[in-house]
Design an enzyme around this catalytic site. Structure first.
Site, PDB file in Angstrom:
ATOM      1  N   GLU A 287      13.606  34.334  -7.650  1.00  0.00           N
ATOM      2  CA  GLU A 287      12.332  35.063  -7.742  1.00  0.00           C
ATOM      3  C   GLU A 287      11.493  34.841  -6.485  1.00  0.00           C
ATOM      4  OE1 GLU A 287      11.039  36.994 -10.712  1.00  0.00           O
ATOM      5  OE2 GLU A 287      10.111  37.655  -8.859  1.00  0.00           O
ATOM      6  N   ASP A 291      10.512  37.747  -3.875  1.00  0.00           N
ATOM      7  CA  ASP A 291       9.104  38.119  -3.701  1.00  0.00           C
ATOM      8  C   ASP A 291       8.637  37.937  -2.260  1.00  0.00           C
ATOM      9  OD1 ASP A 291       9.314  38.474  -6.393  1.00  0.00           O
ATOM     10  OD2 ASP A 291       7.906  36.893  -6.968  1.00  0.00           O
ATOM     11  N   SER A 485      10.644  42.515 -11.393  1.00  0.00           N
ATOM     12  CA  SER A 485      10.335  41.506 -10.379  1.00  0.00           C
ATOM     13  C   SER A 485      10.496  42.058  -8.966  1.00  0.00           C
ATOM     14  CB  SER A 485      11.290  40.323 -10.512  1.00  0.00           C
ATOM     15  OG  SER A 485      10.945  39.535 -11.604  1.00  0.00           O
TER      16      SER A 485
END
Ligand SMILES: *[C@@H]1O[C@H](CO)[C@@H](O)[C@H](O)[C@H]1NC(C)=O
Ligand SMILES: *[C@@H]1O[C@H](CO)[C@@H](O)[C@H](O)[C@H]1NC(C)=O
Ligand SMILES: *[C@@H]1O[C@H](CO)[C@@H](O)[C@H](O)[C@H]1NC(C)=O
Length: 568
Positions: A287, A291, A485
């Site tokens: 993640e 990101d 996400s």
């Protein structure tokens, strides 16, 4: 056996602690049952320490909401005239009456509490389970999340003294259960990564049909490659659950996919609650890497902060959301955009807590901050695929004061991604900016799914971007990930690049986006997605349709059209 023994112990303690005068306790919050996935393991040890937090009622939330809408609605004379930190704090600080009532109660019960927010509306303190049970007529017990083994001490209801009603908003953690799995996307590797030419974005590279790279997103959404110029225009990426953003992986990513910018371009680390950012390659987080790679790699030249929230937080398994918002609210100049790819099912949370956090997002919105969250990856079944009969809305996507980002895939045509969580909140009513868009959808939907969703709740997501087959680098390897996400950082990059242009032109950043997005001008700058759906709970979920839908929201962004829509 457990239950019987605990009953005896608790009765004894109540005798010891109980004051002779009858207390007038009022039920404050309760939940109908244990959330799915958790089971009761037994009573909590009476001497076990609980770290509790207590929220005081904020003074003027209705006025905050009015001002938020006033400064965020393009047709308003005050559009873009964001409030200062002091103005917001003055609006929401608890009244002296509330402060006095709560202080008197703390003193009477020998509780030493610490203020943990700028306006004094959040306090924290520690008490043993026995005392917590007495103070709140609660039954703190040990619950376990069966799949992950995560343990939580919670009560299914609690009461507060009558004299605190109207002054005490909530006690946490009580009936809110943690979300041990977060929304973490799954990394699949290796895949064959193709280098792409980066000089032109006029046509979509054919490789985008199988893997999404920055070049694909730049081409599909007309995202510029030119550098942003405003160093004050910060984009913040939050990271939880020991997700570390790896600098070497970012460099590998940029070397491959952004040959036009320095491969040393990076993010600035901020930490909270003992957060850290290990650069050990085997501890790189999917993640966190996703990101940071899709903000630094897309929001060209925009300063990116990675906010690593550690496990020292005491906010009771809420993944640090409470601490994060208090931390950012205390900043004199908060980032203009915050993207978070974590969330949980709304029904795991107390509605008071959900509303309290939502109001905190309203406070930041009033100050000009765009709050973006991924909508979730379980289609109509919530944050992650699960069995259900009624559809499961996610938090904070049901909050009307933030922007919820769903996912699409493909580009000819661009279609709803089936994991894209969407639906209707059971806690938050539909906000004005959304009523016509949502009623249009519900009318077109007819009787499909009726009884499975709350037709008067706030609909989500608001907007979407690509979210499948994103190519990232993790621990030195190329691979792909799927999920909303991917979508939230992508949108955050686009909004940040728009803000850069706005600020350069002497205008305000966009702040709370929704009133603009749902306006005729805003919606016209998006690509309407009309195919695909988000199955779950044994149904086909909601179909994407012309106009807003609870899979892709209003559609996907087009940078050039958005530039015109914001008046540039
Ligand atoms: C990139 O550009 C070069 C020269 O223009 C060309 O030979 C090559 O095929 C291109 N590669 C891709 C993947 O499009
Ligand atoms: C890196 O992390 C792995 C897994 O946590 C650990 O086994 C290894 O010892 C670490 N390496 C270093 C150099 O700290
Ligand atoms: C549906 O949403 C409304 C508005 O937020 C709420 O008042 C109501 O309790 C919800 N219904 C259910 C069954 O959750």
């Amino acid at each position: 056996m457990f239950a019987t023994r605990s009953f005896l112990l608790l009765s004894l303690i109540a005798l010891v602690l109980g004051k002779p005068t009858a207390r007038n306790m009022k039920l404050h919050e309760s939940r109908e049952g244990i959330p799915d996935g958790f089971s009761l393991r037994g009573a909590a040890q009476p001497d076990r320490t609980l770290k509790l937090r207590l929220a005081l009622v904020q003074s003027n939330v209705a006025e905050l909401e009015r001002k938020l809408m006033d400064v965020s609605t393009p047709s308003s004379a005050n559009y873009g005239k964001h409030l200062s930190k002091a103005e917001v704090e003055q609006l929401v600080a608890p009244t002296q009456n509330s402060v006095d009532a709560v202080n008197a109660w703390l003193k009477e019960n020998d509780i030493n509490a610490k203020t943990i927010s700028a306006t004094g509306d959040w306090l924290s303190f520690e008490v043993p389970v026995s005392k917590a049970n007495y103070l709140f007529d609660a039954d703190f017990s040990v619950y376990m999340h069966d799949e992950t083994g995560t343990e939580a001490v919670r009560t299914l209801s609690y009461s507060v003294p009558a004299e605190l009603q109207g002054h005490l908003d909530l006690v946490h953690p009580t009936i809110t259960f943690p979300n041990p799995r977060g929304l973490l996307p799954v990394f699949s590797a290796p895949i064959k990564a193709e280098a792409q030419n980066l000089t032109s974005r006029a046509t979509i590279p054919s490789s985008c049909a199988s893997t999404i790279t920055p070049a694909c997103l730049q081409a599909i959404y007309n995202i510029p490659l030119t550098r942003a110029t405003k160093s004050s225009n910060k984009l913040a990426v939050t990271g939880y659950i020991e997700q570390y953003a790896n600098q070497a992986d970012l460099k590998t990513f940029l070397t491959r996919f952004r040959t036009d910018i320095s491969s040393s371009t990076s993010f600035t680390l901020q930490t909270l609650d003992g957060g850290s950012n290990s650069q050990n390659s085997s501890e790189a987080g999917v993640e966190a890497n996703l990101d940071t790679q899709y903000t630094v790699g897309l929001a060209t030249g925009v300063p990116v902060n990675f906010l690593s929230v550690g496990e020292d937080n005491q906010d009771g398994g809420l993944q640090g959301f409470l601490d994060t918002v208090n931390y950012i609210s205390k900043m004199d100049t908060p980032p203009n955009v915050i993207t978070t790819s974590y969330g949980q099912n709304e029904n795991t949370m107390s509605s008071n807590l959900a509303i309290n956090l939502c109001n905190a997002y309203a406070q930041l919105g009033a100050r000009g901050v765009s709050i973006l969250f991924a909508s979730g990856d379980g289609g109509v079944s919530g944050s992650q695929s699960s069995s259900c009969s009624k559809f499961v809305p996610t938090f904070p996507s049901g909050c009307p004061f933030m922007t919820s980002v769903g996912a699409t895939q493909g580009f000819s045509p661009e279609t709803a991604a089936e994991f894209s969580a969407g639906g209707f909140s059971n806690y938050f009513a539909i906000p004005d900016y959304q009523t016509s868009a949502v009623s249009g959808y519900i009318k077109a939907l007819g009787s499909t799914n009726s009884g499975r969703y709350n037709a008067t709740g706030r609909g989500f997501p608001d907007i979407a971007t690509q979210g499948a087959n994103f190519e990232i680098v993790l621990g030195g390897r190329f691979g792909t990930v799927d999920g909303t996400s991917c979508s939230s950082p992508t949108l955050a990059s686009i909004i940040s690049l728009l803000n850069d242009r706005l600020i350069a032109a002497g205008k305000s950043p966009l702040g709370f986006l929704n009133p603009f997005l749902y306006s005729h001008t805003g919606a016209s700058a998006l690509n309407d997605i009309t195919s695909g759906s988000n199955p779950g709970c044994g149904t086909n979920g909601f179909p994407a349709k012309a106009g807003w839908d609870p899979v892709t929201g209003l559609g996907t962004p087009d940078f050039n059209k958005l530039l015109k829509a914001v008046g540039l």
